[in-house]
Design an enzyme around this catalytic site. Structure first.
Site, PDB file in Angstrom:
ATOM      1  CG  ASN A   9      34.280   8.154 -24.935  1.00 21.77           C
ATOM      2  OD1 ASN A   9      33.358   8.707 -24.320  1.00 21.77           O
ATOM      3  ND2 ASN A   9      35.149   7.374 -24.325  1.00 21.77           N
ATOM      4  CD  GLU A  37      39.619  24.076 -34.396  1.00 24.03           C
ATOM      5  OE1 GLU A  37      39.391  23.318 -35.362  1.00 24.03           O
ATOM      6  OE2 GLU A  37      40.440  25.000 -34.447  1.00 24.03           O
ATOM      7  N   GLY A  52      45.589  22.845 -24.335  1.00 23.91           N
ATOM      8  CA  GLY A  52      46.342  23.414 -25.443  1.00 23.91           C
ATOM      9  C   GLY A  52      45.621  24.605 -26.046  1.00 23.91           C
TER      10      GLY A  52
HETATM   11 MO1  MOS Z   1      43.348  24.398 -32.171  1.00 20.71          MO
HETATM   12  S1  MOS Z   1      43.618  26.443 -32.423  1.00 20.71           S
HETATM   13  O1  MOS Z   1      43.423  23.848 -33.747  1.00 20.71           O
HETATM   14  O2  MOS Z   1      44.398  23.799 -31.051  1.00 20.71           O
END
Ligand code: MOS
Length: 734
Positions: free
Chosen positions: A628, A701, A235
């Site tokens: 994990n 992130e 994603g």
């Molecule tokens: Mo991230 S930009 O919070 O998928």
């Protein structure tokens, strides 16, 4: 119930529970979804960067073999205005009129019986334009500039006065090229209508928000929309918004009265699902000779589409990072004829950290203070904005452990003083303070008579391990084997969940599971409250512990019985309970949560060729409780690879004459391959965070943040060349 202080399965580095499904091909990604009468859509995109459509010649395409429809703004059914979402206003809707705002804008959808026929027919659609010169480039004088509406300027103290009286100043500009989210899985949408009910299988990170958006624009009740996204081939933020192709797929399905599949091509990924916008940052640091920071002024200008609505919160990293009394930030955006930027992993914070941590490195050389020492001297004991104690903060330990593992003490401080053969060797480091976002979440947990348990939520697993940690957490809390727990997620019909984004889902979903598991144990105890045959009769949740599918008195584990016994005796197939996590309740008097990290890079540079090799990379992260150890480490490793790409390779090149992306293929847009990536050392430090029921702080992130500054700082140490512009390509080093 079991306290999370003494865990047995939570935190263990178990394999992904969805791994076998994925490697055997049994996991159905959106592009795998088939319907009996499925037809296929292909996009026709703008070949100009700005202007208006003057004519569309669709007759040849409409007459082509197998074609069911050619949909354009001229014949598309009207859509209702898109809603506000949890991430602000929706993107502009497609097909409203004849205006073209960027190269690659979707202008027509061709629907045919097969994908190949749709591709062939799409080539027959001819569009005439009145072309305008696109406004491209952050410094373009024709661009509309605006104060960032999503990020108010902040100020504490008097930064201007403090800068004026500082003993040492760093005042530099840092730029970062646009780069594009490129999950390996091409984004795909399959839409199917039954009357006014819409089912969409989509590459989305946020099923519930997509349901809201589709219901609004098609003017149908939310209860009539189901969005499914159980598996996603990555994603990185590309699935955080409902991009126009998703709406167009649903629109096409409505027009032709058949289920429609649309799979973006790789080049279309560059124009269709957002990107990290180009940024230019001005960073001013003021300090005393002893290294004390007295002022920081951080400004940023980032690119925005002509009708774009994404927030460019770049400077947001700076106020919490250091104990500096005088800080100001300013965020600006400029509107350009580019595909609308979106959110790409650590959006804003990643860019802001590059400028902040590069500037601190510059300051360390001016002051001749070791870069770690400089950061320690400015360590924020308490949150520097609120003055409140951190919920947890192991940043100093990150520096200490990282320096040890990396061998920072072997660094000779002089520029260009370290060599290995003809390679120049550089050591660089960066600190990371990453305030995390924790939205609210709901979940339902159940235990069945056959011994199986279920965790159900609308949340998605974008490949990071949500299935696995949800199973581990439920197993831990209910005293079951991981294999007994089935996790059903990625379906908007399930209990409402936030985006898998912003590093928040594990903590939010985890908090909801803690609540639901407690409620479920209470439901079992309530079931036996009047049951004379139950040894648990009259007990409360605080009195019992759970192991091996059995609830027993903490005082005397021989007093207890299994879930099965209770369900069987009461002739129940299952018991279930909902749970929620709502962090907005907050914790007064405590700052956070924030995750922290220290990054250490060793680079080798060929002085004749300008080649940069990452020789070693060490990361130490305080992410609170690790749910994990294997998937957590994978998160950091994957993000570090992404950071190496951002630092050395990735750049979405927009041609200034045409507004066209010049490198929208994996042949031209470079990402790291194995040879670019050394062994990545990852260590976790810290303790469970008190603000979260599970103690986690979010890892999605932070693994990207700080990589660029650590590498750029190492490049400077090796060469004396301060590269303030990413990516650090060979031409910038020669
Ligand atoms: Mo991230 S930009 O919070 O998928």
């Amino acid at each position: 119930m079991r306290a999370l202080s003494a865990t047995t399965v939570l935190g263990e580095p178990i394999d992904r529970v969805d791994g076998p499904l994925k490697v055997t091909g049994a996991a159905a990604y959106p592009s795998d979804i088939a319907y009996r009468d499925l037809v296929h859509a292909v996009l026709v995109q703008s070949t100009i960067g700005a202007g208006t459509i003057t004519a569309i010649h669709a007759e040849a395409a409409e007459a082509a073999s197998g074609v069911l429809a050619v949909i354009t703004y001229q014949n598309a059914p009207a859509l209702a205005p898109a809603p506000m979402t949890g991430l602000g206003p929706s993107l502009p809707l497609p097909f409203r009129d004849n205006r073209v705002f960027h190269h690659g804008q979707h202008l027509a959808v061709v629907v045919a019986n097969t994908h190949e026929l749709a591709v062939a027919a799409a080539r027959l659609v001819e569009i005439e334009y009145e072309e305008m010169t696109p406004v491209v480039g952050l410094d373009n004088p024709r661009a509309e500039a605006l104060h960032n509406p999503w990020q108010a300027d902040m100020r504490r103290g008097d930064p201007a006065a403090a800068l004026a009286s500082a003993e040492v100043i760093v005042d530099e500009t840092y730029t970062i090229a646009a780069e594009t989210n490129n999950p390996l899985g091409l984004f795909a949408t399959v839409a199917s209508w039954e009357g006014d009910r819409l089912t969409v299988h989509d590459s989305t990170q946020w099923t519930v928000m997509e349901r809201q958006t589709l219901a609004t624009v098609f003017d149908i009740p939310e209860s009539g929309v189901r969005v499914l996204s159980p598996y996603l081939g990555g994603g990185f933020g590309a699935g955080l918004r409902v991009y126009p192709h998703v709406i167009l797929t649903a629109l096409a399905a409505r027009v032709v009265g058949r289920p429609v599949k649309l799979v973006l091509t790789r080049p279309q990924m560059f124009t269709s699902v957002g990107h990290r916008p180009e940024t230019q940052q001005r960073m001013k640091l003021g300090a005393l000779q002893d290294g004390t920071l007295v002022a920081i002024d951080h400004g940023c200008t980032s690119a925005l589409g002509i009708e774009g609505t994404n927030f460019g919160r770049v400077t947001v990293v700076t106020p919490p990072s250091y104990a500096c009394p005088n800080v100001a930030t300013h965020d600006h955006q400029v509107r350009l004829n580019i595909p609308n930027p979106g959110y790409m992993r650590g959006p804003g914070k990643t860019e802001g950290n590059f400028a902040l941590e590069s500037a601190l490195d510059e300051l360390s050389y001016k002051l001749r203070i070791d870069p770690i020492e400089l950061r320690l001297r400015n360590f924020a004991d308490v949150h520097p904005q609120s003055g409140l104690p951190w919920s947890s903060n192991a940043l100093q330990e990150c520096y200490r452990v990282g320096a040890e593992r990396f061998g920072w003490s072997k660094r000779s401080p002089e520029i260009g003083s370290m060599r290995e053969g003809h390679w120049l060797v550089g050591y660089g480091m960066a600190g990371v303070t990453f305030e995390v976002y924790q939205p609210s979440c709901e979940v339902r947990v159940s235990i069945h008579r056959d011994g199986s348990a279920y965790v159900r939520s609308a949340a998605t697993d974008i490949g990071t391990g949500t299935y696995t940690i949800a199973a581990q957490l439920a197993a831990e809390l209910l005293g079951l084997e991981v294999g007994q727990v089935n996790v059903e997620i990625g379906d908007s019909d399930l209990p409402t969940a936030p985006q898998s984004g912003g590093s928040g889902l594990a903590t939010s979903l985890g908090g909801a599971i803690v609540d639901a598991a407690g409620n479920l144990l209470r439901a079992f105890l309530k079931t036996v409250a009047d049951d004379d045959r139950s040894p648990l009769q009259g007990m409360s949740a605080e009195d019992v512990a759970v192991t091996n599918g059995r609830m027993a008195a903490i005082e005397d584990s021989s007093v207890g019985e299994t879930y099965f016994d209770i369900l069987e005796r009461h002739k129940l197939d299952e018991l279930s309970a909902g749970g929620e996590y709502n962090p907005s309740a907050g914790a007064p008097g405590i700052a956070g949560p924030a995750a922290f990290a220290a990054r250490f890079a060793e680079v080798h540079i060929d002085p004749e060729l300008g080649l940069v090799r990452i020789a070693r990379f060490v990361t130490v992260v305080d992410g609170g409780r690790i749910l994990n150890a294997k998937t957590a480490r994978s998160q950091i490793i994957g993000a570090t690879v992404m950071g190496i790409g951002m630092t050395l390779l990735e750049e979405t090149v927009i041609d200034s004459a045409t507004g066209r992306i010049a490198n929208a293929t994996f042949g031209d847009y470079l990402i790291p391959v194995n040879a670019d990536v050394p062994v990545l050392d990852v260590v976790f430090v810290g303790k469970p965070d008190e603000l979260s029921p599970v103690g986690s702080k979010g890892l999605g992130e932070i693994g990207l943040v700080g990589v660029s500054a650590a590498i750029a700082n190492a490049v400077y140490h090796a060469t004396g060349r301060r590269i303030r512009s990413l990516p650090i390509t060979i031409d910038k080093l020669l």
